[in-house]
Design a protein around this motif. Structure first.
Motif, mmCIF file in Angstrom:
data_model
loop_
_atom_site.group_PDB
_atom_site.id
_atom_site.type_symbol
_atom_site.label_atom_id
_atom_site.label_comp_id
_atom_site.label_asym_id
_atom_site.label_seq_id
_atom_site.Cartn_x
_atom_site.Cartn_y
_atom_site.Cartn_z
ATOM 1 N N UNK A 180 0.861 -1.188 0.000
ATOM 2 C CA UNK A 180 0.000 0.000 0.000
ATOM 3 C C UNK A 180 0.891 1.229 0.000
ATOM 4 N N UNK A 181 0.699 2.123 -0.967
ATOM 5 C CA UNK A 181 1.461 3.378 -0.993
ATOM 6 C C UNK A 181 0.546 4.494 -0.511
ATOM 7 N N UNK A 182 0.987 5.209 0.528
ATOM 8 C CA UNK A 182 0.187 6.307 1.071
ATOM 9 C C UNK A 182 -0.299 5.980 2.470
ATOM 10 N N UNK A 202 2.807 -4.553 3.137
ATOM 11 C CA UNK A 202 3.891 -3.580 3.316
ATOM 12 C C UNK A 202 3.314 -2.199 3.043
ATOM 13 N N UNK A 203 3.493 -1.306 4.011
ATOM 14 C CA UNK A 203 2.914 0.045 3.910
ATOM 15 C C UNK A 203 4.047 1.038 3.657
ATOM 16 N N UNK A 204 3.902 1.855 2.628
ATOM 17 C CA UNK A 204 4.921 2.851 2.277
ATOM 18 C C UNK A 204 4.426 4.224 2.711
ATOM 19 N N UNK A 343 2.318 -9.801 10.143
ATOM 20 C CA UNK A 343 2.307 -9.770 8.666
ATOM 21 C C UNK A 343 2.337 -8.343 8.101
ATOM 22 N N UNK A 344 2.642 -7.357 8.952
ATOM 23 C CA UNK A 344 2.624 -5.964 8.480
ATOM 24 C C UNK A 344 3.991 -5.307 8.678
ATOM 25 N N UNK A 370 8.744 -7.268 -3.137
ATOM 26 C CA UNK A 370 7.873 -7.935 -4.113
ATOM 27 C C UNK A 370 6.442 -8.031 -3.566
ATOM 28 N N UNK A 371 5.468 -7.992 -4.441
ATOM 29 C CA UNK A 371 4.073 -8.152 -4.008
ATOM 30 C C UNK A 371 3.225 -8.675 -5.157
#
Ligand code: NA7
Length: 557
Positions: A180-182, A202-204, A343-344, A370-371
């Motif tokens: 997730x971006x944002x 994965x949070x960006x 898992x985060x 990777x996702x």
């Protein structure tokens, strides 16, 4: 090409467009509404990511114009979900028989003012041309998504989802690795839901945000009954609220730094426990006094540190580069707790910026992530993005895009000089996104309908904003915003989230009650600052003086 003539064209069938249609019909006008979506609802039609809900309380995020509508509709939760708000919009459309004048799945491509006949020629992507005396842009403030310009994005092998354009059939992330971006409001609502489903998330994060707990809960029967029994009075109180909402709890009406640390902390604790955006209203000066604001910022950071177990992750989640409220404060259900899940993972983009998207995932300056699926929670080209996509041409062939090249200007956020009979619902320069949108939509629609009625009564054809009045309004808006913390944040309020967009503070921060007083003074002053049929505009009221006039309740106190 099919050409028809109507009295008014309304662009958009969100809450603004629906109510505008209803009001104009009430005046006996023939109206055509164009809506790009397949149904009503506007942003609530498109913006259906998992966990999407309103952060204004549902009893207050509703129309007040019809008592029966108020009484017959029931909200099931303190904060309504997107599906429930969409059902409400559909109910409004059906109840007032609005659909018969709405052309769905139709995008307006241009609107051109004809100086010879004083009418607008509106064209659509379906090849239709409609001529109308009035054109109302009810296009919404958050309706054009911001797709970030990240190299390689189009080459990602898996699906790319944008929160503001979520697939209607929903998305199943079970067993998937998701990036997730944002970390704005949409991300903060969706991340806890996605994390429960996905194998790995994965949070960006580019900017950490201040977040207060929503404390969402099922609607209590007693609360609903109380509201429905007292709607008139509560709506009146809503209009006296700075943001068009009821005060949360008992705000202390003293400066934040005038009380001791313990009392200040106690006020924040009460706000935190009550939940919602009301925390920002714990003291009346938190959006002005930077020292006071910092005490609230530190309070929120303390809550983050107490919630997130990994100290490095907690620090990364603590906002440290802008005052509370200067970017939209968010409310959550389990956002910070989500980062305690195995898992985060949180990635801070200040330390490792995204370099590109590969076919396999996100690549930062440090490593590859990777996702299987990518979620862009990257927000909107707010306030102006949707209008910029329509070729709007006013007097002398001037386009709105050119007029707004250095930032949007609109007198009262309602009309733009050089664009006669073109009205904006919650346009730039009005409280709009800094208020309960339903309250501001109703006020603008009522004002526009009242204006059109007045024009027709006096047999006038054309109203337009006077350029000098527009300039004065712009200066007044800037003067009101200057002492606040709002200009300090790199936010979508200022256009800072879109590369190349001019930086101006786009909303009016004088508050809902003050703004209404100014609009009322303008109307009472024979539409001061507006030229009617080429006559000189009536002189402007002193905006600052009107803004500072006490409300009747204050005056009586
Ligand atoms: P927002 O609040 O604009 O949030 C967008 C988020 O996406 C925010 O964290 C941005 O970081 C981030 N962003 C945007 N572009 C990029 C790029 N290129 N790279 C990394 N991160 C990026 O939109 P929302 O949809 O969450 O909420 C909009 C409003 O809807 C909300 O305020 C409520 O009123 C309802 P940034 O903060 O710009 O550093």
């Amino acid at each position: 090409m099919e050409r028809t003539e109507v009295d008014a064209v309304v662009v958009g069938a969100g809450f603004g467009g629906l109510y505008m249609l209803h009001k104009l019909r009430g005046l006996g006008l023939i109206v055509r509404v164009f809506e790009a979506g397949h149904d009503v609802g506007g942003t609530w039609y498109w913006n259906r990511y998992p966990g999407a809900r309103c952060d204004v309380e549902s009893m207050e995020y509703s129309f007040s114009f019809d008592e029966d509508l108020e009484q017959e509709w029931s909200w099931t939760e303190r904060y309504a979900t997107q599906p429930e708000i969409l059902s409400y919009a559909r109910h409004v459309a059906d109840r007032f028989d609005l659909r018969r004048d709405i052309s769905f799945s139709t995008r307006v491509t241009s609107a051109t003012f004809g100086e010879a006949n004083g009418t607008w020629l509106v064209t659509t992507d379906k090849g239709e041309e409609v001529r109308a005396q009035y054109c109302v842009m009810a296009t919404g403030c958050l309706s054009t998504v911001n797709r970030p310009d990240i190299p390689g994005l189009d080459g990602f092998a898996g699906p790319v989802y944008q929160t503001g354009l979520w697939p209607h059939e929903g998305v199943d992330f079970t067993g998937k690795a998701v990036c997730v971006i944002g970390t704005g409001s949409s991300a903060i609502q969706s991340i806890p839901v996605i994390a429960r489903q996905a194998a790995q998330l994965t949070v960006f994060q580019r900017t950490a945000n201040y977040v207060a707990p929503a404390r969402n809960q099922p609607m209590s029967e007693a609360y609903e009954e109380h509201f429905k029994a007292n709607y008139k009075d509560l709506r009146r109180k809503q209009l006296q609220g700075y943001f068009g909402a009821l005060p949360s709890g008992e705000p202390r009406m003293v400066p934040s730094m005038s009380v001791g640390d313990d009392e200040r902390e106690a006020a924040y604790e009460e706000g935190w426990e009550r939940g919602g955006l009301g925390l920002l209203g714990s003291f009346p000066d938190l959006l002005f006094d930077r020292d006071g604001n910092e005490t609230l910022a530190e309070f929120v950071r303390g809550k983050i540190r107490a919630t997130v177990k990994n100290p490095a992750t907690a620090e990364l989640l603590c906002p440290d580069d802008h005052p509370v409220g200067s970017k939209r404060m968010c409310i959550d259900t389990g956002y910070f707790e989500t980062f305690n899940r195995d898992n985060v993972t949180l990635v801070g983009l200040k330390a490792e910026p995204i370099e590109r998207i590969s076919s396999e995932g996100v690549v930062t300056a440090k490593q590859a992530y990777p996702c299987d699926a990518l979620v862009l929670a990257t927000g909107f080209d707010a306030m102006t993005g949707t209008l910029a996509k329509i070729a709007i041409t006013g007097r002398g062939g001037r386009t709105l895009k050119d007029e707004w090249a250095d930032g949007p200007v609109a007198y009262l956020g309602l009309m733009v000089a050089g664009f006669p009979n073109l009205f904006l619902v919650t346009g730039p320069g009005s409280p709009s996104v800094l208020s309960n949108m339903l309250v501001s939509i109703e006020q603008h629609v009522d004002w526009i309908a009242g204006c059109i009625e007045a024009l027709r009564e006096r047999g006038a054809g054309v109203i337009e904003a006077d350029p000098a009045a527009q300039e004065d309004w712009l200066e007044h808006g800037a003067a009101v915003a200057a002492p606040t913390v709002y200009p300090d944040g790199k936010s979508w309020y200022t256009g800072a989230n879109i590369a190349g967009k001019p930086r101006t503070f786009m909303a009016y921060i004088g508050g809902v009650p003050g703004y209404r007083k100014i609009c009322d003074a303008v109307t009472a002053g024979d539409y001061a600052g507006f030229a009617i049929d080429g006559a000189e505009a009536a002189p402007l009221p002193d905006f600052m003086a009107v803004l500072r006039t006490p409300q009747p309740a204050e005056a009586a106190a």
